[in-house]
Write a protein that holds these residues in place. Structure first.
Motif, PDB file in Angstrom:
ATOM      1  N   ALA A  49       0.830  -1.208   0.000  1.00 30.55           N
ATOM      2  CA  ALA A  49       0.000   0.000   0.000  1.00 30.55           C
ATOM      3  C   ALA A  49       0.863   1.255   0.000  1.00 30.55           C
ATOM      4  CB  ALA A  49      -0.928  -0.016   1.217  1.00 30.55           C
ATOM      5  N   ARG A  50       1.929   1.235   0.768  1.00 32.56           N
ATOM      6  CA  ARG A  50       2.829   2.397   0.798  1.00 32.56           C
ATOM      7  C   ARG A  50       3.458   2.614  -0.580  1.00 32.56           C
ATOM      8  NH1 ARG A  50       6.000   0.826   6.450  1.00 32.56           N
ATOM      9  NH2 ARG A  50       4.110   0.653   7.740  1.00 32.56           N
ATOM     10  N   ALA A  72      -3.947   1.095  -3.001  1.00 31.96           N
ATOM     11  CA  ALA A  72      -3.485   1.204  -1.613  1.00 31.96           C
ATOM     12  C   ALA A  72      -4.640   0.987  -0.647  1.00 31.96           C
ATOM     13  CB  ALA A  72      -2.829   2.555  -1.381  1.00 31.96           C
ATOM     14  N   ASP A  73      -5.779   1.605  -0.925  1.00 32.82           N
ATOM     15  CA  ASP A  73      -6.949   1.448  -0.054  1.00 32.82           C
ATOM     16  C   ASP A  73      -7.438   0.003  -0.044  1.00 32.82           C
ATOM     17  OD1 ASP A  73      -6.843   4.135   0.508  1.00 32.82           O
ATOM     18  OD2 ASP A  73      -8.492   4.686  -0.836  1.00 32.82           O
ATOM     19  N   GLU A  87       0.849   3.993  -3.049  1.00 24.66           N
ATOM     20  CA  GLU A  87       0.643   5.432  -2.835  1.00 24.66           C
ATOM     21  C   GLU A  87       1.727   6.250  -3.514  1.00 24.66           C
ATOM     22  OE1 GLU A  87      -1.766   5.561   1.419  1.00 24.66           O
ATOM     23  OE2 GLU A  87       0.422   5.432   1.439  1.00 24.66           O
ATOM     24  N   GLY A 101       1.119   6.730  -6.989  1.00 23.62           N
ATOM     25  CA  GLY A 101      -0.080   7.491  -7.307  1.00 23.62           C
ATOM     26  C   GLY A 101      -1.339   6.664  -7.443  1.00 23.62           C
ATOM     27  N   ASP A 102      -1.324   5.441  -6.917  1.00 20.20           N
ATOM     28  CA  ASP A 102      -2.475   4.542  -7.051  1.00 20.20           C
ATOM     29  C   ASP A 102      -3.158   4.382  -5.699  1.00 20.20           C
ATOM     30  OD1 ASP A 102      -4.319   2.563  -7.606  1.00 20.20           O
ATOM     31  OD2 ASP A 102      -2.926   1.340  -8.784  1.00 20.20           O
ATOM     32  N   LYS A 103      -3.947   5.377  -5.320  1.00 15.92           N
ATOM     33  CA  LYS A 103      -4.624   5.359  -4.020  1.00 15.92           C
ATOM     34  C   LYS A 103      -5.672   4.253  -3.944  1.00 15.92           C
ATOM     35  CE  LYS A 103      -7.008   8.328  -0.688  1.00 15.92           C
ATOM     36  NZ  LYS A 103      -8.080   7.348  -0.404  1.00 15.92           N
TER      37      LYS A 103
END
Length: 390
Positions: A157-158, A169-170, A161, A164-166
């Motif tokens: 996830a880090r 990550a979520d 992020e 740029g892929d939120k």
């Protein structure tokens, strides 16, 4: 052969213990190309290629013989190693390499990249039945798998992020949260067990190191971790004559094996697991340096685990734990030094001679990680000793 799990763990050790990225970058780039090669091919066993246990060298084809399949810990471990590498590359200004290989942003190119592809398997299949760390039994709920999977998802996830892929990550963190809800079911009030079918298993010790995120979930100084050390100390002290002989001879430490009633190749202590215990103890010493004094309950567990004196605190307690970790390393040294420090897979439970597979890479990976953990805590203790002169 190249084992997917062992390769991920050993490459991670290389990355984590390097003085600087430049020292290991070429090795990691070769590993990336290997991963892309083995990920992107058909599987001959009717499973997902990402869950194959091992591949032949140099062609990268899945091993064709009978083996325990699928192995569901591999994709997460591999993704974790490469996500950490990717973040180091981004820090070094090498974003283009990352976009070309690790996180392409295009599922038509390497299925989204080496990291994305493995994590995509993990978020969709974390509950799948698979093999244990020792490639012998199957379950859909091994502590080793669950605890390391959740670490892989957080590191992933880090990385997502930073790319740029939120949304990814979520998603990773949502699945991580679901996995974490299952973990405490492995604690029976005394120790953390690996699975219902195999409870006393040192795979849990390896998990405590590999899967730790320093977020308070099974912390190094927690009662769950210490209770597990106490339980396994009792098991292996009583199971192995070599531990009894070494202790009688004044050799400090203890040697750990795999699990209760293990009989593979004699059912002996393993170098990599003993080194993993040492690393854990050094991490506990480091936690003492950083944290407030332990509660009386935790102190009592430390005494049972390592035989430390009463009423120690701060630097003195950390030094006592440092000594306990050193004891384990010294016992390993006693049994490998005659081989010029070449380390075989196992140490005979009776004679203390090395046996089984020669120069097991995972041994060296765990040893260097233990050395790094020791250096970190020794540095922290020294910093505490410095006097401030006004």
């Amino acid at each position: 052969f190249h084992w997917e799990r062992d390769g991920a763990l050993s490459t991670h050790a290389l990355l984590a213990t390097a003085g600087k990225l430049e020292d290991v970058d070429s090795h990691l780039q070769h590993y990336v190309q290997w991963v892309l090669k083995v990920q992107n091919q058909p599987d001959p066993h009717n499973i997902d290629i990402r869950t194959e246990p091992k591949y032949t060298i140099p062609d990268g084809k899945p091993f064709m013989g009978s083996w325990c399949r699928p192995q569901t810990d591999g994709p997460g471990l591999r993704a974790k190693t490469l996500a950490e590498y990717g973040m180091k590359l981004l820090e070094a200004g090498k974003e283009e390499y990352v976009k070309q290989n690790l996180w392409t942003g295009d599922k038509n190119k390497y299925n989204g990249g080496a990291v994305y592809h493995d994590l995509d398997w993990l978020v969709n299949n974390w509950q799948q039945n698979g093999c244990d760390l020792w490639e012998e039994i199957q379950s859909n709920d091994f502590f080793w798998g669950r605890y390391t999977m959740r670490a892989s998802l957080e590191i992933g996830a880090r990385f997502a992020e930073k790319m740029g892929d939120k949304a990814s990550a979520d998603h990773y963190r949502a699945v991580k949260s679901e996995i974490e809800k299952t973990l405490m079911a492995h604690y029976d009030g005394g120790f953390v067990f690996e699975s219902q079918s195999r409870k006393k298993d040192s795979a849990v010790i390896e998990a405590f190191n590999v899967g730790d995120l320093d977020d308070g979930i099974f912390p190094a100084l927690g009662k769950e971790v210490l209770g597990t050390v106490i339980t396994l100390n009792d098991l292996f002290c009583n199971s192995y004559d070599i531990n009894k002989k070494d202790s009688a001879a004044g050799v400090p430490g203890i040697l750990y094996g795999r699990y209760e009633n293990d009989n593979y190749d004699g059912g002996n202590p393993w170098v990599l697991l003993s080194a993993s215990l040492a690393q854990l103890i050094y991490r506990q010493a480091g936690a003492v340096v950083r944290a407030s004094p332990p509660s009386s309950e935790i102190y009592g567990l430390l005494q049972k685990a390592y035989g430390i004196e009463a009423n120690l605190s701060g630097k003195d307690l950390a030094e006592a734990l440092l000594g306990a970790g050193d004891g384990v390393m010294l016992r390993i040294k006693k049994h490998v030094q005659d081989g010029d420090f070449h380390m075989q897979e196992q140490i005979s439970r009776d004679t203390g001679m090395q046996t089984s597979a020669k120069d097991l890479t995972w041994n060296y990976a765990n040893m260097v990680k233990a050395f790094k953990a020791r250096k970190a805590v020794a540095t922290a203790i020294f910093a505490k000793e410095k006097l401030v002169i006004v």
